[in-house]
Design an enzyme around this catalytic site. Structure first.
Site, PDB file in Angstrom:
ATOM      1  N   SER A   1      45.898  40.856  51.588  1.00 35.22           N
ATOM      2  CA  SER A   1      46.398  42.220  51.808  1.00 35.22           C
ATOM      3  C   SER A   1      46.354  43.035  50.518  1.00 35.22           C
ATOM      4  CB  SER A   1      47.829  42.164  52.318  1.00 35.22           C
ATOM      5  OG  SER A   1      48.608  41.425  51.379  1.00 35.22           O
TER       6      SER A   1
ATOM      7  N   PHE B   1      42.629  32.629  44.176  1.00 31.68           N
ATOM      8  CA  PHE B   1      43.768  32.185  44.988  1.00 31.68           C
ATOM      9  C   PHE B   1      43.331  31.374  46.207  1.00 31.68           C
ATOM     10  CE2 PHE B   1      45.395  36.376  43.225  1.00 31.68           C
ATOM     11  CZ  PHE B   1      46.041  35.775  42.151  1.00 31.68           C
TER      12      PHE B   1
ATOM     13  N   LYS C   1      34.416  38.262  47.002  1.00 29.70           N
ATOM     14  CA  LYS C   1      33.274  38.285  46.075  1.00 29.70           C
ATOM     15  C   LYS C   1      33.580  37.346  44.911  1.00 29.70           C
ATOM     16  CE  LYS C   1      31.626  42.829  47.520  1.00 29.70           C
ATOM     17  NZ  LYS C   1      31.442  44.253  47.239  1.00 29.70           N
TER      18      LYS C   1
ATOM     19  N   LYS D   1      27.262  40.560  41.069  1.00 29.28           N
ATOM     20  CA  LYS D   1      27.250  41.977  40.655  1.00 29.28           C
ATOM     21  C   LYS D   1      28.496  42.310  39.836  1.00 29.28           C
ATOM     22  CE  LYS D   1      30.518  43.725  43.399  1.00 29.28           C
ATOM     23  NZ  LYS D   1      31.697  44.475  42.951  1.00 29.28           N
TER      24      LYS D   1
HETATM   25  N1  LIG Z   1      38.915  46.331  46.077  1.00 32.13           N
HETATM   26  C1  LIG Z   1      37.640  46.596  46.360  1.00 32.13           C
HETATM   27  O1  LIG Z   1      37.158  47.734  46.235  1.00 32.13           O
HETATM   28  C2  LIG Z   1      36.776  45.499  46.884  1.00 32.13           C
HETATM   29  C3  LIG Z   1      37.092  44.165  46.713  1.00 32.13           C
HETATM   30  N2  LIG Z   1      36.265  43.192  47.196  1.00 32.13           N
HETATM   31  C4  LIG Z   1      36.598  41.775  47.043  1.00 32.13           C
HETATM   32  O2  LIG Z   1      37.633  41.456  47.958  1.00 32.13           O
HETATM   33  C5  LIG Z   1      38.397  40.347  47.470  1.00 32.13           C
HETATM   34  C6  LIG Z   1      39.869  40.703  47.551  1.00 32.13           C
HETATM   35  O3  LIG Z   1      40.104  41.787  46.696  1.00 32.13           O
HETATM   36  P1  LIG Z   1      41.298  42.842  46.891  1.00 32.13           P
HETATM   37  O4  LIG Z   1      41.753  42.875  48.302  1.00 32.13           O
HETATM   38  O5  LIG Z   1      40.804  44.114  46.299  1.00 32.13           O
HETATM   39  O6  LIG Z   1      42.485  42.205  46.048  1.00 32.13           O
HETATM   40  P2  LIG Z   1      43.255  42.866  44.813  1.00 32.13           P
HETATM   41  O7  LIG Z   1      42.374  42.925  43.635  1.00 32.13           O
HETATM   42  O8  LIG Z   1      43.904  44.121  45.275  1.00 32.13           O
HETATM   43  O9  LIG Z   1      44.332  41.728  44.468  1.00 32.13           O
HETATM   44  C7  LIG Z   1      45.653  41.791  44.796  1.00 32.13           C
HETATM   45  C8  LIG Z   1      45.982  40.816  45.909  1.00 32.13           C
HETATM   46  O10 LIG Z   1      46.160  39.498  45.368  1.00 32.13           O
HETATM   47  C9  LIG Z   1      47.341  38.961  45.945  1.00 32.13           C
HETATM   48  N3  LIG Z   1      47.914  37.885  45.134  1.00 32.13           N
HETATM   49  C10 LIG Z   1      48.490  37.969  43.920  1.00 32.13           C
HETATM   50  N4  LIG Z   1      48.910  36.746  43.523  1.00 32.13           N
HETATM   51  C11 LIG Z   1      48.569  35.878  44.516  1.00 32.13           C
HETATM   52  C12 LIG Z   1      48.706  34.482  44.699  1.00 32.13           C
HETATM   53  N5  LIG Z   1      49.266  33.703  43.777  1.00 32.13           N
HETATM   54  N6  LIG Z   1      48.233  33.933  45.840  1.00 32.13           N
HETATM   55  C13 LIG Z   1      47.626  34.702  46.775  1.00 32.13           C
HETATM   56  N7  LIG Z   1      47.473  36.032  46.663  1.00 32.13           N
HETATM   57  C14 LIG Z   1      47.936  36.608  45.543  1.00 32.13           C
HETATM   58  C15 LIG Z   1      48.263  40.160  46.034  1.00 32.13           C
HETATM   59  O11 LIG Z   1      49.325  39.893  46.929  1.00 32.13           O
HETATM   60  C16 LIG Z   1      47.306  41.204  46.559  1.00 32.13           C
HETATM   61  O12 LIG Z   1      47.195  41.100  47.962  1.00 32.13           O
HETATM   62  C17 LIG Z   1      37.901  40.096  46.038  1.00 32.13           C
HETATM   63  O13 LIG Z   1      37.020  38.994  46.039  1.00 32.13           O
HETATM   64  C18 LIG Z   1      37.146  41.382  45.689  1.00 32.13           C
HETATM   65  O14 LIG Z   1      36.098  41.163  44.771  1.00 32.13           O
HETATM   66  C19 LIG Z   1      35.136  43.499  47.893  1.00 32.13           C
HETATM   67  C20 LIG Z   1      34.783  44.795  48.115  1.00 32.13           C
HETATM   68  C21 LIG Z   1      35.561  45.896  47.620  1.00 32.13           C
HETATM   69  O1  LIG Z   2      33.058  45.168  45.232  1.00 26.24           O
HETATM   70  C1  LIG Z   2      33.367  46.314  45.034  1.00 26.24           C
HETATM   71  C2  LIG Z   2      32.594  47.464  45.535  1.00 26.24           C
HETATM   72  O2  LIG Z   2      31.620  47.079  46.443  1.00 26.24           O
HETATM   73  C3  LIG Z   2      34.546  46.613  44.198  1.00 26.24           C
HETATM   74  O3  LIG Z   2      34.224  46.359  42.892  1.00 26.24           O
HETATM   75  P1  LIG Z   2      35.374  46.183  41.822  1.00 26.24           P
HETATM   76  O4  LIG Z   2      36.107  44.920  42.175  1.00 26.24           O
HETATM   77  O5  LIG Z   2      34.696  46.136  40.506  1.00 26.24           O
HETATM   78  O6  LIG Z   2      36.257  47.403  41.987  1.00 26.24           O
END
Ligand SMILES: NC(=O)C1=CN([C@@H]2O[C@H](COP(=O)(O)OP(=O)(O)OC[C@H]3O[C@@H](n4cnc5c(N)ncnc54)[C@H](O)[C@@H]3O)[C@@H](O)[C@H]2O)C=CC1
Ligand SMILES: O=C(CO)COP(=O)(O)O
Length: 355
Positions: A11, A98, A121, A210
């Site tokens: 989340s 995580f 990712k 990337k």
């Molecule tokens: N944010 C973006 O624009 C994009 C992210 N992604 C990928 O999606 C995946 C998830 O990224 P986000 O949702 O952006 O996460 P985020 O970078 O917002 O990380 C925060 C999340 O980590 C959780 N967290 C913190 N400590 C934790 C623990 N000990 N155990 C489990 N969860 C914990 C938090 O509760 C929160 O939900 C990553 O691999 C990222 O590269 C892919 C496309 C776009």
């Molecule tokens: O994967 C992403 C865009 O496609 C988000 O990249 P960042 O985690 O560097 O913000």
């Protein structure tokens, strides 16, 4: 009526944006999906209140995706096992560091008929082995897992600005009710266009690697080297990404890196508006410890390129291949060994003939 129950595990910034998409589609496709979509939330207090309670009452993830209304059929659940109970389709979306703990909690508790899509990712490295996240989930939980990755900065997707994504999903059993059409229906929106392909390794590697390139492009911003230098980093980064795929995952398709949203397009978007790019720039400007900067700049969000640069470096070192990936190696060394980022042109020039 399929009545498929969908749970999103994670989340954060992207986890919440994807939960929004999936919930919109679940509500509009009641012949396929149960309307309520559970979203597992790593519970924490925000201004003294449980984040799950805030999400379920205000319908907003005020910490990780502020300013975006989540559909009321997104149900935040703090207990991981409750979140996945009876689910047919799991959407994994947590920072990759995580995932091992999450999988160890789920191991043996998920029936083999459950299907999954990973939006994560990153890669898993152990010893001299490297595993894409979708395969790691499959191996740990004994279920099939596909991969979603694309040029998808979460805040823009959450604001319903147009973007495209790539989903790699190969139906593991012809009798499955969850096929490519069902998967596409779950994720495709008028503002979020999905292309389904079969190259799980290629889609996964693009998303993971990337992030290393985006850190390097952040270094360029930090040094104020301008757009030509950034284009050079993008070009060299893409060459190393495809070389890495060809060498260690020969099943990857070259076209995934060039023709799909998860390839060139994601490199471009991540090298302009992404968190890794921002962190890379801040590192060069301040030379402060990277994890301290990450905490301060991203406020709990994670830049996956930092751990991925470490993991890929460890893997390449064990394989004796560091010299074949000079940009990936330099990114690691600039972050962790104090290498001067101004040495980048020299480093890249020395190995030019290797391509
Ligand atoms: N944010 C973006 O624009 C994009 C992210 N992604 C990928 O999606 C995946 C998830 O990224 P986000 O949702 O952006 O996460 P985020 O970078 O917002 O990380 C925060 C999340 O980590 C959780 N967290 C913190 N400590 C934790 C623990 N000990 N155990 C489990 N969860 C914990 C938090 O509760 C929160 O939900 C990553 O691999 C990222 O590269 C892919 C496309 C776009
Ligand atoms: O994967 C992403 C865009 O496609 C988000 O990249 P960042 O985690 O560097 O913000």
């Amino acid at each position: 009526m399929l009545n498929l129950k969908v749970s999103v595990i994670g989340s954060g910034n992207w986890g919440s944006a994807i939960a929004k998409i999936v919930a919109e589609n679940a509500a509009e496709n009641r012949d396929m999906f149960e309307t309520d979509v559970r979203m597992w939330v790593f519970e924490e207090l925000v201004a003294g209140q449980k984040l799950t309670e805030i999400i379920n009452t205000q319908h907003e993830n005020v910490k990780y995706l502020p300013g975006i209304k989540l559909p009321s059929n997104v149900v935040a659940v703090p207990d991981l096992l409750d979140a996945v109970e009876d689910a047919n389709l799991l959407v994994f979306n947590v920072p990759h560091q995580f995932l091992p703990r999450i999988c160890s909690q789920l191991k043996g508790k998920v029936p083999s008929t459950v299907r999954a899509v990973s939006c994560i990712k990153g890669v898993e490295v152990s010893g001299d082995g490297i595993t894409i996240i979708a395969d790691y989930i499959s191996q740990e939980l004994g279920i099939y897992c596909g991969a979603l990755s694309g040029a998808n900065l979460a805040p823009e997707v959450a604001q319903e600005k147009f973007s495209e994504t790539t989903i790699a999903y190969k139906v593991p059993d012809p009798s499955d009710s969850i096929d490519a059409r069902v998967v596409r229906t779950l994720f495709h929106r008028p503002y979020f266009h999905v292309n389904v392909v079969a190259d799980v390794a290629g889609v996964s590697l693009c998303g993971a690697l990337k992030n290393i390139v985006a850190l390097a492009s952040g270094f360029v911003d930090g040094m104020a080297w301008g757009d030509n230098a950034k284009a050079a980093i993008i070009r060299r980064g893409l060459l190393e990404m495809t070389k890495f795929g060809r060498e260690f995952f020969p099943e990857c398709k070259a076209s995934t890196f060039t023709e799909e949203s998860c390839g060139v397009a994601d490199v471009i978007t991540s090298c302009s508006g992404g968190r890794n790019n921002k962190l890379g720039a801040a590192l060069i400007k301040t030379r402060r410890p990277i994890f301290e900067l990450e905490e301060e700049l991203l406020k709990g969000q994670k830049a996956q390129g930092v751990t991925t640069a470490q993991e890929v470096h460890e893997f390449l070192e064990r394989r004796g291949k560091l010299e074949d990936f000079p940009l990936f190696t330099a990114v690691h060394d600039i972050i962790f060994s104090g290498l001067d980022s101004y040495a980048l042109p020299q480093i890249l020039e020395d190995v030019e003939q290797k391509y």
